[in-house]
Design a protein around this motif. Structure first.
Motif, PDB file in Angstrom:
ATOM      1  N   VAL A  12      -1.817  -2.743  -5.055  1.00 17.41           N
ATOM      2  CA  VAL A  12      -3.055  -3.438  -4.692  1.00 17.41           C
ATOM      3  C   VAL A  12      -2.687  -4.866  -4.312  1.00 17.41           C
ATOM      4  O   VAL A  12      -1.871  -5.504  -4.987  1.00 17.41           O
ATOM      5  CB  VAL A  12      -4.046  -3.421  -5.873  1.00 17.41           C
ATOM      6  N   ASP A  60      -7.033  -6.181  -0.541  1.00 16.64           N
ATOM      7  CA  ASP A  60      -8.031  -5.771  -1.539  1.00 16.64           C
ATOM      8  C   ASP A  60      -8.887  -6.916  -2.050  1.00 16.64           C
ATOM      9  O   ASP A  60     -10.050  -6.704  -2.401  1.00 16.64           O
ATOM     10  CB  ASP A  60      -7.318  -5.112  -2.739  1.00 16.64           C
ATOM     11  N   GLY A  79      -6.360  -3.887   5.042  1.00 16.33           N
ATOM     12  CA  GLY A  79      -6.172  -3.299   3.720  1.00 16.33           C
ATOM     13  C   GLY A  79      -6.064  -4.268   2.566  1.00 16.33           C
ATOM     14  O   GLY A  79      -5.855  -3.850   1.422  1.00 16.33           O
ATOM     15  N   LEU A 125     -12.482  -7.943  -3.328  1.00 16.28           N
ATOM     16  CA  LEU A 125     -12.569  -8.239  -4.750  1.00 16.28           C
ATOM     17  C   LEU A 125     -12.299  -9.726  -4.984  1.00 16.28           C
ATOM     18  O   LEU A 125     -11.551 -10.361  -4.225  1.00 16.28           O
ATOM     19  CB  LEU A 125     -11.544  -7.409  -5.528  1.00 16.28           C
ATOM     20  N   GLU A 141     -11.496  -1.992 -11.132  1.00 18.50           N
ATOM     21  CA  GLU A 141     -11.377  -1.498  -9.761  1.00 18.50           C
ATOM     22  C   GLU A 141      -9.934  -1.599  -9.268  1.00 18.50           C
ATOM     23  O   GLU A 141      -9.444  -0.704  -8.561  1.00 18.50           O
ATOM     24  CB  GLU A 141     -12.313  -2.282  -8.833  1.00 18.50           C
ATOM     25  N   ILE A 142      -9.233  -2.662  -9.647  1.00 14.53           N
ATOM     26  CA  ILE A 142      -7.816  -2.788  -9.275  1.00 14.53           C
ATOM     27  C   ILE A 142      -7.015  -1.633  -9.848  1.00 14.53           C
ATOM     28  O   ILE A 142      -6.209  -1.003  -9.151  1.00 14.53           O
ATOM     29  CB  ILE A 142      -7.251  -4.145  -9.755  1.00 14.53           C
ATOM     30  N   THR A 143      -7.246  -1.316 -11.106  1.00 16.67           N
ATOM     31  CA  THR A 143      -6.497  -0.219 -11.725  1.00 16.67           C
ATOM     32  C   THR A 143      -6.877   1.125 -11.114  1.00 16.67           C
ATOM     33  O   THR A 143      -6.037   2.028 -11.023  1.00 16.67           O
ATOM     34  CB  THR A 143      -6.709  -0.190 -13.244  1.00 16.67           C
ATOM     35  N   ARG A 144      -8.121   1.277 -10.685  1.00 17.22           N
ATOM     36  CA  ARG A 144      -8.530   2.533 -10.051  1.00 17.22           C
ATOM     37  C   ARG A 144      -7.868   2.718  -8.690  1.00 17.22           C
ATOM     38  O   ARG A 144      -7.541   3.844  -8.296  1.00 17.22           O
ATOM     39  CB  ARG A 144     -10.051   2.583  -9.906  1.00 17.22           C
ATOM     40  N   ARG A 145      -7.671   1.613  -7.974  1.00 15.21           N
ATOM     41  CA  ARG A 145      -7.082   1.710  -6.632  1.00 15.21           C
ATOM     42  C   ARG A 145      -5.577   1.927  -6.671  1.00 15.21           C
ATOM     43  O   ARG A 145      -4.998   2.448  -5.720  1.00 15.21           O
ATOM     44  CB  ARG A 145      -7.389   0.438  -5.838  1.00 15.21           C
ATOM     45  N   ALA A 146      -4.917   1.502  -7.735  1.00 14.10           N
ATOM     46  CA  ALA A 146      -3.460   1.571  -7.809  1.00 14.10           C
ATOM     47  C   ALA A 146      -2.988   2.987  -8.121  1.00 14.10           C
ATOM     48  O   ALA A 146      -3.554   3.672  -8.971  1.00 14.10           O
ATOM     49  CB  ALA A 146      -2.950   0.614  -8.876  1.00 14.10           C
ATOM     50  N   THR A 147      -1.929   3.390  -7.424  1.00 11.40           N
ATOM     51  CA  THR A 147      -1.316   4.696  -7.686  1.00 11.40           C
ATOM     52  C   THR A 147       0.186   4.598  -7.931  1.00 11.40           C
ATOM     53  O   THR A 147       0.818   5.586  -8.273  1.00 11.40           O
ATOM     54  CB  THR A 147      -1.548   5.643  -6.492  1.00 11.40           C
ATOM     55  N   LYS A 177       0.830  -1.204   0.000  1.00 12.82           N
ATOM     56  CA  LYS A 177       0.000   0.000   0.000  1.00 12.82           C
ATOM     57  C   LYS A 177       0.866   1.256   0.000  1.00 12.82           C
ATOM     58  O   LYS A 177       0.562   2.242  -0.678  1.00 12.82           O
ATOM     59  CB  LYS A 177      -0.926  -0.001   1.222  1.00 12.82           C
TER      60      LYS A 177
END
Length: 285
Positions: A184, A213, A211, A240, A268-274, A179
């Motif tokens: 993710v 995912d 945390g 997920l 959703e995985i790609t949205r959560r990743a930064t 994290k």
């Protein structure tokens, strides 16, 4: 859209090079493939360079963890591979692989099996050496018929006669590190009992609170009843649900895309990743 989020290359214990893996993924009709070698990101650059048009690469790694004496794996996706804390932990795990393999070889020698470090190192090549390479040596020697047959109490399974522990990360620490690197976390094959002991569902609930995912539900080591139970658990915990082949090339019989992940879950995985972003193929080499 066909999405496979768990594969291995020669950077760890697969038999396809990273370039071969992405080409084979495209040939198998995949739209998205994750390269998740054990505790290393070393194959990512080669995979990117060879990425065919129409295939998207998700960078990741499968992290070796241990909870209350039980070995388990976390799939980490789209993290920053240069983030210092996670990088240091991955290197600590990798650095323990060679002495561990040599210790397993010594145990096998004591059991009368003439396996050598040179043989195992040849099989591993440039990859991070692990139990599958020792298992392949046993196949070469005719001790067992397949790699899977080496993962028993007789030989290399957890607690087996030739098993040796290695440094493995506490999963709660691994989740924190991933994290912190913008990634993710998905618990890989959480109910694969034939591999050895599995962590209890209460621990998965604790990881979810910390945390985690998602959990990998659709996997070759989960029968239909197990998948149904894990789906229910994921729903209860707000996790997920992913599906993946856990492809290792010719080292296992499973094929790329044998199990896949729902596109909405992938989104959703790609949205959560930064920490990193999926890499679209532009033709490759």
């Amino acid at each position: 859209m066909r999405i496979d989020l768990h594969t291995h290359s020669t950077a760890s214990d697969g038999t396809d090079t990273p370039a071969e893996l992405v080409r084979n993924a495209a040939a198998a009709g995949l739209d998205v493939v994750a390269l998740t070698d054990h505790d290393t990101t070393r194959g990512h650059d080669e995979a990117r360079a060879a990425l065919p048009a129409g295939l998207t690469l998700v960078t990741g790694a499968e992290l070796s963890c241990r909870l209350d004496g039980v070995s388990m794996h976390l799939l980490a996706y789209l993290f920053d591979p240069t983030e210092p804390a996670l990088l240091a932990e991955r290197e600590l795990v990798r650095d323990d692989r060679v002495p561990r393999a040599k210790a397993m070889i010594a145990k096998l020698n004591a059991l009368g099996v003439p396996v050598t470090w040179e043989q195992v190192a040849r099989i591993a090549g440039d990859g991070s050496v692990g139990r599958p390479h020792v298992a392949s040596a046993l196949v070469e020697l005719g001790v067992v018929p397949t790699v899977s047959d080496a993962f028993t109490d007789q030989w290399l399974a957890d607690g087996g006669r030739a098993y040796v522990e290695k440094h493995e990360t506490d999963p709660f620490e691994a989740i924190r590190l991933v994290k912190g690197a913008g990634g993710v976390c998905v618990f890989a094959h959480p109910a694969a009992a034939k591999r050895g002991r599995t962590v209890p569902e209460s621990a998965i609930a604790e990881m979810a609170a910390a945390g985690l995912d998602g959990i990998e539900v659709d996997h070759m080591d989960h029968d239909p009843d197990t998948r149904a139970r894990l789906r229910g658990l994921a729903k209860d915990l707000g996790l997920l649900v992913t599906g993946s082949s856990d492809y290792h090339g010719s080292r296992k019989t499973v094929s790329l895309g044998a199990f896949t992940t729902d596109p909405e879950v992938y989104g959703e995985i790609t949205r959560r990743a930064t920490g990193a972003f999926p890499v679209p193929g532009t033709g490759g080499a």
